[in-house]
Design a protein around this motif. Structure first.
Motif, short mmCIF file in Angstrom:
data_model
loop_
_atom_site.label_atom_id
_atom_site.label_comp_id
_atom_site.label_asym_id
_atom_site.label_seq_id
_atom_site.Cartn_x
_atom_site.Cartn_y
_atom_site.Cartn_z
N ARG A 2 36.81 -23.06 43.71
CA ARG A 2 37.66 -24.25 43.73
C ARG A 2 38.94 -23.93 44.51
NH1 ARG A 2 37.14 -28.51 39.16
NH2 ARG A 2 37.10 -29.61 41.16
N LEU A 3 39.60 -24.99 44.95
CA LEU A 3 40.84 -24.78 45.70
C LEU A 3 41.86 -24.00 44.88
CD1 LEU A 3 41.17 -28.31 47.33
CD2 LEU A 3 40.69 -26.17 48.53
N SER A 4 41.89 -24.25 43.58
CA SER A 4 42.86 -23.55 42.72
C SER A 4 42.53 -22.07 42.55
CB SER A 4 42.91 -24.23 41.34
OG SER A 4 41.64 -24.15 40.70
N GLN A 5 41.32 -21.68 42.93
CA GLN A 5 40.92 -20.27 42.83
C GLN A 5 41.12 -19.51 44.13
OE1 GLN A 5 36.82 -21.34 41.53
NE2 GLN A 5 37.16 -19.82 39.90
N ALA A 6 41.46 -20.22 45.19
CA ALA A 6 41.46 -19.62 46.52
C ALA A 6 42.65 -18.70 46.74
CB ALA A 6 41.46 -20.70 47.58
N SER A 7 42.36 -17.50 47.23
CA SER A 7 43.42 -16.60 47.71
C SER A 7 43.29 -16.42 49.22
CB SER A 7 43.32 -15.24 47.01
OG SER A 7 42.05 -14.65 47.22
N SER A 8 42.21 -16.99 49.79
CA SER A 8 42.00 -16.98 51.23
C SER A 8 41.13 -18.19 51.59
CB SER A 8 41.33 -15.69 51.70
OG SER A 8 40.03 -15.58 51.12
N PHE A 9 41.13 -18.55 52.87
CA PHE A 9 40.33 -19.67 53.35
C PHE A 9 39.55 -19.26 54.58
CE2 PHE A 9 43.85 -21.75 51.13
CZ PHE A 9 43.20 -22.72 50.38
N GLU A 10 38.32 -19.76 54.68
CA GLU A 10 37.53 -19.58 55.89
C GLU A 10 37.88 -20.69 56.88
OE1 GLU A 10 33.59 -19.50 54.34
OE2 GLU A 10 33.69 -17.36 53.88
N VAL A 11 38.03 -20.33 58.15
CA VAL A 11 38.49 -21.26 59.18
C VAL A 11 37.33 -21.76 60.01
CG1 VAL A 11 39.85 -21.45 61.30
CG2 VAL A 11 40.78 -20.24 59.32
N ILE A 12 37.23 -23.09 60.14
CA ILE A 12 36.24 -23.74 60.99
C ILE A 12 36.94 -24.90 61.68
CG2 ILE A 12 34.15 -25.18 60.98
CD1 ILE A 12 33.17 -23.45 58.63
N TYR A 13 36.55 -25.20 62.91
CA TYR A 13 37.08 -26.36 63.62
C TYR A 13 35.96 -27.39 63.75
CZ TYR A 13 41.02 -23.36 64.73
OH TYR A 13 42.11 -22.53 64.63
N GLY A 14 36.27 -28.63 63.36
CA GLY A 14 35.24 -29.65 63.45
C GLY A 14 35.78 -31.04 63.20
N GLY A 15 34.96 -32.02 63.49
CA GLY A 15 35.29 -33.42 63.29
C GLY A 15 34.09 -34.25 63.68
N GLY A 16 34.03 -35.49 63.22
CA GLY A 16 32.85 -36.31 63.42
C GLY A 16 32.33 -36.34 64.84
N GLU A 17 33.19 -36.68 65.78
CA GLU A 17 32.75 -36.86 67.16
C GLU A 17 32.56 -35.53 67.88
OE1 GLU A 17 35.14 -40.37 65.73
OE2 GLU A 17 35.41 -38.20 65.75
N SER A 18 33.36 -34.55 67.54
CA SER A 18 33.16 -33.23 68.15
C SER A 18 31.85 -32.62 67.66
CB SER A 18 34.34 -32.30 67.84
OG SER A 18 34.45 -32.03 66.45
N ASN A 19 31.50 -32.87 66.40
CA ASN A 19 30.23 -32.37 65.87
C ASN A 19 29.04 -32.96 66.62
OD1 ASN A 19 31.74 -31.04 63.91
ND2 ASN A 19 31.38 -32.59 62.35
N VAL A 20 29.12 -34.25 66.95
CA VAL A 20 28.04 -34.89 67.72
C VAL A 20 27.94 -34.24 69.10
CG1 VAL A 20 27.28 -37.04 68.80
CG2 VAL A 20 28.21 -37.07 66.48
N ALA A 21 29.09 -33.99 69.72
CA ALA A 21 29.09 -33.37 71.04
C ALA A 21 28.46 -31.97 71.01
CB ALA A 21 30.51 -33.29 71.59
N VAL A 22 28.75 -31.21 69.96
CA VAL A 22 28.18 -29.86 69.83
C VAL A 22 26.66 -29.94 69.69
CG1 VAL A 22 28.05 -27.82 68.37
CG2 VAL A 22 30.28 -28.79 68.93
N SER A 23 26.18 -30.87 68.86
CA SER A 23 24.73 -31.02 68.71
C SER A 23 24.07 -31.29 70.05
CB SER A 23 24.42 -32.19 67.76
OG SER A 23 24.54 -31.82 66.41
N LEU A 24 24.62 -32.24 70.79
CA LEU A 24 24.01 -32.63 72.06
C LEU A 24 24.07 -31.50 73.08
CD1 LEU A 24 25.44 -36.25 72.15
CD2 LEU A 24 23.02 -35.62 71.98
N ALA A 25 25.19 -30.78 73.12
CA ALA A 25 25.30 -29.64 74.03
C ALA A 25 24.28 -28.57 73.66
CB ALA A 25 26.71 -29.08 74.01
N ASN A 26 24.05 -28.41 72.36
CA ASN A 26 23.09 -27.42 71.88
C ASN A 26 21.67 -27.79 72.28
OD1 ASN A 26 23.56 -24.97 70.42
ND2 ASN A 26 22.20 -25.74 68.83
N TYR A 27 21.42 -29.10 72.46
CA TYR A 27 20.10 -29.56 72.91
C TYR A 27 19.97 -29.56 74.42
CZ TYR A 27 19.90 -31.39 68.11
OH TYR A 27 19.92 -31.53 66.74
N GLY A 28 21.02 -29.10 75.11
CA GLY A 28 20.96 -28.97 76.55
C GLY A 28 21.45 -30.17 77.34
#
Length: 345
Positions: free
Chosen positions: A21-47
């Motif tokens: 839970r957030l209240s248990q966190a002493s560190s966070f894993e970092v990821i960059y993403g968002g709805g439209e950027s995620n779609v772009a990544v999928s399509l780029a991954n398909y060539g």
């Protein structure tokens, strides 16, 4: 092949390790993403050639988001720079009977302070065949809504296919406008509309007619015909209306499918049992990425395009992070019925 353009906000995602839970966190894993950027990544991954358009702060964190897109082979040449900060969201991943939770911290971000005229859409859409946006973007701010409408209108003038994922987010509509005041003008310019029953109801007051959509964990796909029909009647430009079908047995076990309506025929995809979910964030985005790929790759086979989208997004639930990182071959393998998960040597 001409490129696919997506427009929206990419954010810094901070997640406690494991299922803490957030209240248990002493560190966070970092990821960059968002709805439209995620779609772009999928399509780029398909060539497919893609271009992601957004506004990023001119600082090191904005540069990290930019590098993430470049790493995934997504075009970034039309990204504007400016604003105070990159938006952040905190994700607490749920399990079993405890659902996941999102806390947004995105006020005054580069994308939230974008304004009409900051993006030269005529230039962006040169050599483009498709433009995609989601209902998240106009929910961020009036400026983001204005810039999105500007993009849709430019795409319409230039004869570019336009798609949207309605993506209702109740925690984002905070700038004084209701979705019903903003979304209709935007969706009126769309050729392909994706959503679910909540999106249609919250944005446009559209509900299934005369039937219960869900019965426990079982989803009646036919019940969504009326939702699709109402969407197409409300927005005559729409050529295809698609509904994602998620049955939530628990936070760790969902059923997943979808339907596509072309104005005459309702196509239904197989239903997948997704057990032991790794990360469901981005599931809808992976569906949209698979759908765009399918509609472009199988232009005369809506059933195959829909099946590809559902299989791709099923696999996304096994991928940690926002974006779907599977290949066309992996999706097609699942479409052929191979869900064994056997080691590939």
């Amino acid at each position: 092949m001409k490129k696919i353009v997506t427009f929206g906000e990419i954010m810094l995602r901070l997640t406690p390790p494991g299922y803490r839970r957030l209240s248990q966190a002493s560190s966070f894993e970092v990821i960059y993403g968002g709805g439209e950027s995620n779609v772009a990544v999928s399509l780029a991954n398909y060539g497919l050639p893609t271009e992601f358009v957004t506004r990023l702060p001119d600082n090191d964190i904005g540069e990290c988001a930019l590098m993430e897109m470049r790493k995934r082979n997504v075009g970034t040449q039309h990204i504007a720079r400016g604003g105070e900060r990159l938006g952040i969201y905190f994700l607490e991943i749920g399990a079993v009977a405890r659902g996941s939770k999102v806390v947004y911290d995105r006020a005054h971000s580069g994308m939230a302070t974008i304004e009409k005229g900051m993006i030269d859409w005529e230039t962006v859409f040169q050599d483009a065949q498709w433009f995609h946006w989601t209902g998240i973007t106009p929910a961020i701010s009036q400026g983001a809504a204005d810039a999105c409408l500007e993009a849709v209108q430019a795409a319409n003038r230039m004869g570019i296919m336009v798609s949207t994922d309605l993506n209702y987010r109740k925690n984002l509509w905070k700038y004084g406008k209701k979705p019903a005041e903003v979304m209709p003008d935007l969706v009126a310019g769309c050729d392909v509309i994706l959503g679910n029953e909540e999106d249609a109801e919250k944005h446009f007051g559209i509900e299934p007619e005369g039937v219960d959509v869900t019965k426990g964990d079982t989803i009646d796909a036919q019940a969504y015909t009326s939702v699709c029909q109402q969407l197409m009647e409300r927005f005559p430009r729409c050529k295809k209306a698609i509904i994602t079908l998620r049955g939530s047995i628990s936070a760790s076990h969902n059923t997943w499918s979808g339907v596509l309506y072309d104005g005459k025929t309702l196509f239904e995809a197989p239903t997948y049992q997704i057990t032991d979910i790794v990360d469901r964030v981005g599931g809808g985005d992976s569906f949209m990425g698979g759908l765009i790929y399918g509609l472009l790759t199988y232009p005369d086979d809506d059933q195959r395009a829909l099946d590809f989208a559902v299989a791709a997004s099923c696999l996304k639930h096994t991928i940690y992070g926002d974006a779907n990182l599977v290949t066309v071959e992996e999706v097609e393998k699942l479409m052929q019925g191979d869900a064994s998960g056997r080691v590939s040597r």
